[in-house]
Design an enzyme around this catalytic site. Structure first.
Site, PDB file in Angstrom:
ATOM      1  N   ARG A 268     -43.629  23.554  62.028  1.00 29.07           N
ATOM      2  CA  ARG A 268     -44.598  23.119  62.968  1.00 29.07           C
ATOM      3  C   ARG A 268     -44.189  23.383  64.390  1.00 29.07           C
ATOM      4  O   ARG A 268     -43.276  23.113  64.757  1.00 29.07           O
ATOM      5  CB  ARG A 268     -45.019  21.556  62.448  1.00 29.07           C
ATOM      6  CG  ARG A 268     -45.292  21.494  61.043  1.00 29.07           C
ATOM      7  CD  ARG A 268     -45.478  20.058  60.868  1.00 29.07           C
ATOM      8  NE  ARG A 268     -45.854  19.936  59.254  1.00 29.07           N
ATOM      9  CZ  ARG A 268     -44.858  19.471  58.352  1.00 29.07           C
ATOM     10  NH1 ARG A 268     -43.823  19.322  58.786  1.00 29.07           N
ATOM     11  NH2 ARG A 268     -45.631  19.390  57.191  1.00 29.07           N
TER      12      ARG A 268
ATOM     13  N   LYS B 290     -42.771  15.588  59.054  1.00 31.06           N
ATOM     14  CA  LYS B 290     -43.591  14.699  58.806  1.00 31.06           C
ATOM     15  C   LYS B 290     -43.028  13.577  58.019  1.00 31.06           C
ATOM     16  O   LYS B 290     -42.276  13.632  57.162  1.00 31.06           O
ATOM     17  CB  LYS B 290     -44.951  15.084  58.183  1.00 31.06           C
ATOM     18  CG  LYS B 290     -45.922  15.971  59.149  1.00 31.06           C
ATOM     19  CD  LYS B 290     -47.219  16.260  58.554  1.00 31.06           C
ATOM     20  CE  LYS B 290     -48.197  16.876  59.295  1.00 31.06           C
ATOM     21  NZ  LYS B 290     -49.636  17.015  58.572  1.00 31.06           N
TER      22      LYS B 290
ATOM     23  N   HIS C  13     -49.898  26.777  64.629  1.00 30.75           N
ATOM     24  CA  HIS C  13     -50.091  26.760  63.245  1.00 30.75           C
ATOM     25  C   HIS C  13     -50.409  28.176  62.294  1.00 30.75           C
ATOM     26  O   HIS C  13     -50.009  28.252  61.071  1.00 30.75           O
ATOM     27  CB  HIS C  13     -51.181  25.793  63.001  1.00 30.75           C
ATOM     28  CG  HIS C  13     -50.434  24.742  62.062  1.00 30.75           C
ATOM     29  ND1 HIS C  13     -49.597  23.935  62.124  1.00 30.75           N
ATOM     30  CD2 HIS C  13     -51.053  24.412  60.458  1.00 30.75           C
ATOM     31  CE1 HIS C  13     -49.290  23.348  60.799  1.00 30.75           C
ATOM     32  NE2 HIS C  13     -50.533  23.446  59.896  1.00 30.75           N
TER      33      HIS C  13
ATOM     34  N   ARG D 190     -47.259  29.584  61.059  1.00 30.18           N
ATOM     35  CA  ARG D 190     -46.768  28.805  60.085  1.00 30.18           C
ATOM     36  C   ARG D 190     -47.444  29.333  58.846  1.00 30.18           C
ATOM     37  O   ARG D 190     -46.903  29.402  57.680  1.00 30.18           O
ATOM     38  CB  ARG D 190     -47.053  27.342  60.491  1.00 30.18           C
ATOM     39  CG  ARG D 190     -46.553  26.425  59.041  1.00 30.18           C
ATOM     40  CD  ARG D 190     -46.539  25.001  59.561  1.00 30.18           C
ATOM     41  NE  ARG D 190     -46.544  24.020  58.594  1.00 30.18           N
ATOM     42  CZ  ARG D 190     -45.647  23.444  57.853  1.00 30.18           C
ATOM     43  NH1 ARG D 190     -44.375  24.158  58.186  1.00 30.18           N
ATOM     44  NH2 ARG D 190     -45.666  22.673  57.002  1.00 30.18           N
TER      45      ARG D 190
ATOM     46  N   HIS E  25     -43.936  20.364  52.697  1.00 24.37           N
ATOM     47  CA  HIS E  25     -45.116  19.846  52.182  1.00 24.37           C
ATOM     48  C   HIS E  25     -44.602  18.882  50.917  1.00 24.37           C
ATOM     49  O   HIS E  25     -43.758  19.041  50.104  1.00 24.37           O
ATOM     50  CB  HIS E  25     -45.900  21.058  51.532  1.00 24.37           C
ATOM     51  CG  HIS E  25     -46.629  21.551  52.518  1.00 24.37           C
ATOM     52  ND1 HIS E  25     -47.272  22.809  52.406  1.00 24.37           N
ATOM     53  CD2 HIS E  25     -46.953  21.488  53.714  1.00 24.37           C
ATOM     54  CE1 HIS E  25     -47.757  23.479  53.152  1.00 24.37           C
ATOM     55  NE2 HIS E  25     -47.760  22.683  54.377  1.00 24.37           N
TER      56      HIS E  25
ATOM     57  N   TYR F  41     -52.188  28.523  50.207  1.00 25.50           N
ATOM     58  CA  TYR F  41     -52.066  29.904  50.709  1.00 25.50           C
ATOM     59  C   TYR F  41     -52.425  30.941  49.188  1.00 25.50           C
ATOM     60  O   TYR F  41     -52.324  32.362  49.592  1.00 25.50           O
ATOM     61  CB  TYR F  41     -50.651  29.986  50.918  1.00 25.50           C
ATOM     62  CG  TYR F  41     -50.366  29.186  51.997  1.00 25.50           C
ATOM     63  CD1 TYR F  41     -50.706  29.440  53.454  1.00 25.50           C
ATOM     64  CD2 TYR F  41     -49.541  27.819  51.908  1.00 25.50           C
ATOM     65  CE1 TYR F  41     -50.809  28.683  54.173  1.00 25.50           C
ATOM     66  CE2 TYR F  41     -49.382  27.090  53.097  1.00 25.50           C
ATOM     67  CZ  TYR F  41     -50.004  27.443  54.416  1.00 25.50           C
ATOM     68  OH  TYR F  41     -49.718  26.848  55.310  1.00 25.50           O
TER      69      TYR F  41
END
Length: 322
Positions: free
Chosen positions: A174, A198, A265, A268, A291, A300
């Site tokens: 990120r 995150k 992004h 990414r 994630h 994806y």
């Protein structure tokens, strides 16, 4: 329980609640600084709405938060629909739901007035990705843009930009993780980078050979090698911002003949999609991306369109280096 007097929302007649206290509390629960800023902004907008919508104010100008009920929040929801996207509305309502849940937990109010408020259904959009050819052109663009003799400062900037592009694509970081990197988080001998994602969750991600070469060339400068120093710095020696990274990617995309909207992004997304197309396991990709939910990574699979590998030139896949 909150019992201090602070500026902002009024709780009864005894205590004042400032919107910064809640972001501070979620930061302590491992929310990112960016999330805290967004929540603080959402709460400030809600307070402004309450003050402009006829809510009773105290002599000191505060809003009595205990008088906010479900009807008030529904009016706010209607107000938001006038000028906000569904995704923004969903986030703002989520902020309020969490905020009032926090106040219930702190025994400030008896119940959460936002608990049963439904958020608008957000349309799922496919992430923007680059083809392998486009990715190659983008990776090479700093070299092409800077062919003329330049100063030492310009040379370092070119090397920095090259390293940024290669690392974003090689490791799927990120942009907040990229600009937050310090020298001690990168091990070029082992080919790994340790990032704080995150929820302040740490993960270790492999770095491809092309990215390692670019990083070594860039990090020859003493400033970047010092322990705990930011890896990516601006002309003044300060930490590069996410906005600056966005601007340089936009510039190099244009020079590469890519006229779609490309952001940090996007690289990414491209990283994940190309790995999936090359046969990587989706759970491995999930781990590398950081994630928490596999369903997030599964987006994806829709981008891949099955067997795009058949149209890729075999030589192009060498850029993955995984």
């Amino acid at each position: 329980m909150i019992d201090a007097k602070m500026e902002g929302f009024t709780i009864g007649r005894k205590a004042w609640f400032h919107s910064s206290i809640y972001p501070l509390s979620i930061y302590r629960e491992n929310a990112s600084p960016h999330t805290c800023r967004c929540y603080g902004k959402d709460l400030q907008e809600f307070e402004d709405f309450l003050k402009s919508s006829g809510m009773p104010l105290t002599p000191m100008g505060g809003v009595e938060i205990e008088k906010v009920d479900r009807l008030v929040i529904r009016k706010y929801l209607s107000f938001l629909h006038r000028k906000n996207k569904k995704s923004s509305i969903a986030r703002k309502i989520s902020t309020l739901r969490s905020f009032f849940k926090y106040l219930v937990r702190e025994q400030v109010i008896p119940s959460n007035p936002a608990k049963s408020i439904s958020t608008p259904k957000v349309e799922k959009t496919l992430p923007t990705t680059l083809t392998v050819d486009e990715t190659f052109r983008l990776m090479e663009s700093p070299q092409r843009v800077s062919k003329k003799p330049s100063s030492e400062g310009s040379r370092l900037k070119r090397l920095r930009d090259q390293a940024i592009l290669e690392l974003l694509y090689s490791s799927g970081l990120r942009v907040s993780e990229l600009v937050g990197l310090n020298s001690n988080q990168l091990d070029l001998e082992l080919g790994i980078v340790r990032v704080m994602g995150k929820g302040r969750k740490e993960r270790i991600v492999p770095v491809g050979m092309k990215a390692i070469e670019s990083l070594k060339a860039y990090m020859k400068s003493e400033e970047c090698r010092r322990e705990m120093n930011p890896i990516f710095i601006n002309a003044s020696g300060g930490r590069l911002t996410a906005r600056s990274v966005g601007r340089l990617i936009k510039k190099y995309s244009r020079h590469s003949g890519i006229f779609r909207k490309v952001s940090p992004h996007s690289l990414r997304h491209t990283f994940a999609t190309h790995l999936l197309d090359a046969g990587a396991d989706i759970r491995e990709i999930q781990e590398m991306l950081g994630h928490s939910s596999l369903s997030t990574t599964q987006r994806y699979t829709h981008v891949s369109m099955g067997k795009l590998m058949e149209v890729y030139d075999k030589a192009h896949l060498a850029v993955l280096e995984m």
